[in-house]
Design a protein around this motif. Structure first.
Motif, short mmCIF file in Angstrom:
data_model
loop_
_atom_site.label_atom_id
_atom_site.label_comp_id
_atom_site.label_asym_id
_atom_site.label_seq_id
_atom_site.Cartn_x
_atom_site.Cartn_y
_atom_site.Cartn_z
N PRO A 94 -36.53 -46.44 -32.69
CA PRO A 94 -36.23 -45.17 -33.13
C PRO A 94 -37.24 -45.01 -34.51
O PRO A 94 -37.30 -45.69 -35.20
CB PRO A 94 -34.84 -45.23 -33.77
CG PRO A 94 -34.59 -46.75 -33.95
CD PRO A 94 -35.35 -47.25 -33.05
N ALA A 95 -37.74 -43.67 -34.45
CA ALA A 95 -38.79 -43.46 -35.82
C ALA A 95 -38.23 -43.68 -36.94
O ALA A 95 -36.94 -42.70 -37.05
CB ALA A 95 -39.38 -42.06 -35.29
N LEU A 96 -38.48 -43.94 -37.93
CA LEU A 96 -37.82 -43.88 -39.46
C LEU A 96 -38.73 -42.96 -40.33
O LEU A 96 -38.53 -42.80 -41.36
CB LEU A 96 -37.69 -45.52 -39.87
CG LEU A 96 -36.66 -46.12 -39.22
CD1 LEU A 96 -36.56 -47.63 -39.73
CD2 LEU A 96 -35.25 -45.68 -39.28
N ILE A 97 -39.76 -42.77 -39.78
CA ILE A 97 -40.61 -41.75 -40.61
C ILE A 97 -40.38 -40.11 -39.91
O ILE A 97 -40.92 -40.28 -38.77
CB ILE A 97 -41.96 -41.98 -40.62
CG1 ILE A 97 -42.24 -43.44 -41.39
CG2 ILE A 97 -42.94 -41.24 -41.28
CD1 ILE A 97 -43.74 -43.90 -41.21
N PRO A 98 -40.03 -39.21 -40.72
CA PRO A 98 -39.62 -38.10 -40.00
C PRO A 98 -41.07 -37.51 -39.30
O PRO A 98 -42.21 -37.67 -39.98
CB PRO A 98 -39.04 -37.14 -41.10
CG PRO A 98 -38.74 -38.06 -42.23
CD PRO A 98 -39.62 -39.14 -42.14
N VAL A 99 -40.86 -36.63 -38.33
CA VAL A 99 -41.83 -35.96 -37.78
C VAL A 99 -42.44 -34.89 -38.48
O VAL A 99 -43.52 -34.43 -38.81
CB VAL A 99 -41.68 -35.56 -36.25
CG1 VAL A 99 -42.77 -34.82 -35.69
CG2 VAL A 99 -41.43 -37.07 -35.50
N ASP A 100 -41.37 -33.82 -39.08
CA ASP A 100 -41.41 -32.82 -39.66
C ASP A 100 -42.42 -32.95 -41.10
O ASP A 100 -41.92 -33.74 -41.71
CB ASP A 100 -39.89 -31.99 -39.92
CG ASP A 100 -40.43 -30.81 -40.80
OD1 ASP A 100 -40.61 -29.83 -40.14
OD2 ASP A 100 -40.07 -30.87 -41.98
N VAL A 105 -42.63 -35.44 -46.58
CA VAL A 105 -42.86 -35.43 -47.74
C VAL A 105 -41.60 -35.87 -48.47
O VAL A 105 -41.61 -36.77 -49.57
CB VAL A 105 -43.52 -34.01 -48.26
CG1 VAL A 105 -43.39 -33.83 -49.84
CG2 VAL A 105 -44.87 -33.80 -47.65
N ARG A 106 -40.55 -35.31 -48.32
CA ARG A 106 -39.20 -35.56 -49.07
C ARG A 106 -39.08 -37.31 -48.82
O ARG A 106 -38.73 -37.83 -49.83
CB ARG A 106 -38.02 -34.95 -48.39
CG ARG A 106 -37.86 -33.50 -48.84
CD ARG A 106 -36.54 -33.03 -48.69
NE ARG A 106 -36.29 -32.24 -49.73
CZ ARG A 106 -36.56 -31.20 -49.49
NH1 ARG A 106 -37.28 -30.53 -48.60
NH2 ARG A 106 -36.25 -30.23 -50.63
N CYS A 107 -39.20 -37.57 -47.61
CA CYS A 107 -38.80 -38.95 -47.29
C CYS A 107 -39.76 -40.14 -48.17
O CYS A 107 -39.21 -40.83 -48.84
CB CYS A 107 -39.13 -39.33 -45.91
SG CYS A 107 -38.74 -41.13 -45.30
N PHE A 108 -41.15 -39.77 -48.05
CA PHE A 108 -41.79 -40.65 -49.07
C PHE A 108 -41.69 -40.39 -50.36
O PHE A 108 -41.73 -41.46 -51.31
CB PHE A 108 -43.42 -40.58 -48.55
CG PHE A 108 -43.55 -41.35 -47.14
CD1 PHE A 108 -43.78 -42.75 -47.14
CD2 PHE A 108 -43.61 -40.87 -46.11
CE1 PHE A 108 -43.81 -43.44 -46.04
CE2 PHE A 108 -43.87 -41.32 -44.94
CZ PHE A 108 -44.01 -42.61 -45.07
N GLY A 109 -41.42 -39.21 -50.97
CA GLY A 109 -41.17 -38.95 -52.13
C GLY A 109 -39.93 -39.79 -52.81
O GLY A 109 -39.93 -40.61 -53.78
N LEU A 110 -38.80 -39.46 -51.99
CA LEU A 110 -37.57 -40.18 -52.35
C LEU A 110 -37.58 -41.69 -52.22
O LEU A 110 -37.20 -42.50 -53.24
CB LEU A 110 -36.38 -39.91 -51.36
CG LEU A 110 -36.11 -38.29 -51.70
CD1 LEU A 110 -35.08 -37.75 -50.44
CD2 LEU A 110 -35.34 -38.08 -53.03
#
Ligand code: GSH
Length: 259
Positions: A94-100, A105-110
């Motif tokens: 399962p991908a853990l880095i969002p595609v959108d 951006v939110r994922c890496f920022g957080l």
């Protein structure tokens, strides 16, 4: 306890080897374990023991803390983002880095606010070091360990003085994100599905309050060091964040924590 393979033996192996702090609960280690667990990527565990394994790990990988991911003869990966990209490549689902792109951006920022330099874990460590260096401190962290961690991770009085503010602001950001997501009927910190940031928060929430002893059998001194006892800092902890941690562990990770 994982079947840790001695460093000398692991060096001669190919495939994925993961250097992990050999205690249950250290958040950077638990975060890496969580990523490989969710993706069902098998690895050979290698123990990092602070102060003990430094030289051997340094010679092998160029790093001496944990986690470190080694895949075949590729460069050693020690940063959380490098480790995540390796895992995504080895098992895209399962991908853990969002595609959108906005969610990414939110994922890496957080994630950076949780795991990165000057993030939540980093600043919580400053407070542990301060406690260890303080003759009137709790005594849970020895002077030797406090000196060692302080030197390695940029401890100073100014850094310690601003740490509570950084910790509280990151906790508030996470709480706001979680509540906004809940307002949209979503059960994850970012987007519509589990992402790395849910795993990182689950792992790093141990630096608010570790999971109970039956789920995470860490030594008492470490449990004490990890728990936020300061009332003003504790006030910045939204109980929803701990509920989220509990749910992520229950639904996606391995319990009890093994180390
Ligand atoms: N390189 C990691 C950070 C890892 C890290 O800070 N590890 C610490 C956790 S306290 C560690 O292994 N400390 C023990 C030591 O330095 O010996 C990253 O950027 O993701």
């Amino acid at each position: 306890m994982p079947d840790y393979v001695p460093i000398e033996e692991a060096k001669r192996m190919s495939g994925l080897r993961l250097v992990l702090t050999a205690l249950p609960g250290p958040p950077w280690t638990e975060a890496a374990k969580a990523v490989f667990h969710v993706k069902r990527i098998p690895y050979v565990p290698v123990a990092q023991r602070p102060l003990v394994t430094n030289q051997a790990l340094e010679e092998w990988t160029g790093h001496s803390n944990a986690p470190i991911a080694l895949y075949d003869d590729e460069r050693a990966r020690a940063g959380w983002a490098d480790i995540l990209f390796l895992a995504e490549r080895l098992a895209p689902e399962p991908a853990l880095i969002p595609v959108d792109p906005q969610d990414r951006v939110r994922c890496f920022g957080l994630a950076h606010e949780i795991c990165g330099e000057d993030g939540f874990g980093w600043n919580r460590r400053h407070l542990m070091v301060r406690d260890g260096l303080d003759p009137a401190g709790s005594g849970a962290v020895s002077r030797e360990v406090a000196d060692y961690l302080g030197r390695r991770y940029g401890y100073g009085e100014a850094a310690a003085a601003r740490a509570p503010r950084r910790i509280a602001e990151i906790l508030r950001v996470l709480s706001a994100e979680l509540r906004a997501q809940r307002g949209h009927g979503r059960r994850f910190l970012v987007g519509e599905a589990l992402s790395a940031v849910d795993l990182y928060w689950a792992a790093f929430a141990s630096l608010v309050e570790p999971l109970p002893p039956d789920l995470c059998a860490m030594p008492d001194w470490l449990r004490h060091v990890y728990t936020i006892t300061d009332a003003s800092l504790r006030a910045a902890v939204d109980p929803a964040l701990l509920e989220h941690r509990d749910r992520i562990y229950r639904d996606h990770l391995e319990l009890p924590i093994d180390a």
